[in-house]
Write a protein that holds these residues in place. Structure first.
Motif: not given
Length: 170
Positions: A7, A9, A149-154
């Motif tokens: 997670n 980033r 910001e919204k953290n998005k798993y990549i």
């Protein structure tokens, strides 16, 4: 720990909320637990929370603009007096910086690594901004704060980049 790694980033937008001192200390403790060549531990850190200095650091290079919006910035420095083997200090500070970033995530904070070394022009700007003595070499600037910001798993795993025993060119 794997969740923290997955997670983490680079976040460049922060809220106005101050970062608690105990979280900063935990982040620095993690950074100082990194492995280092010959246990030299060549790292030192400057905690920057002065808005004028944050603004000055945001101008050291074009990818540093977000630093002025962060509540704090940690300057990761190499101490020349602890450079025991040529070139190893950069690896040591890389390991320390990654520990720092991971612990920031673990503490519920956002962060972004801005490279400084080896660009002499950028190194010199940071040295001036932080009024550093000759023996300290700026390596990186890490902005830290609460994410805006919204953290998005990549998922970055790519099996095509993994080989067993030898790299096969086909």
């Amino acid at each position: 720990m794997l969740d923290v790694i997955k997670n983490r980033r680079s976040i460049r937008s922060y809220t106005d909320k101050d970062v608690e001192e105990n979280k900063i200390i935990e982040i620095l403790k993690a950074a100082m637990q990194a492995p280092s060549s010959k246990n030299s531990q060549p790292w030192e850190f400057v905690i920057v929370d002065d808005k004028d200095i944050l603004n000055e650091l945001s101008k050291v290079q074009h990818r540093a603009k977000h630093i002025k919006e962060a509540p704090i910035c940690l300057a990761v420095l190499g101490n020349k007096d602890r450079f025991l083997k040529a070139g190893k200090w950069m690896q040591d500070l890389g390991a320390s910086t990654e520990n720092l970033l991971l612990e920031a995530t673990n503490q519920g904070l956002a962060s972004c690594w801005t490279g400084v070394f080896p660009k002499n022009k950028v190194v010199n700007k940071v040295k001036v901004a932080l009024d550093l003595p000759e023996n300290l070499v700026p390596y990186a600037l890490i902005s830290i704060g609460y994410s805006n910001e919204k953290n998005k798993y990549i998922d970055r795993f790519d099996k095509n980049k993994v080989y067993r025993n030898k790299v096969k060119n086909e």
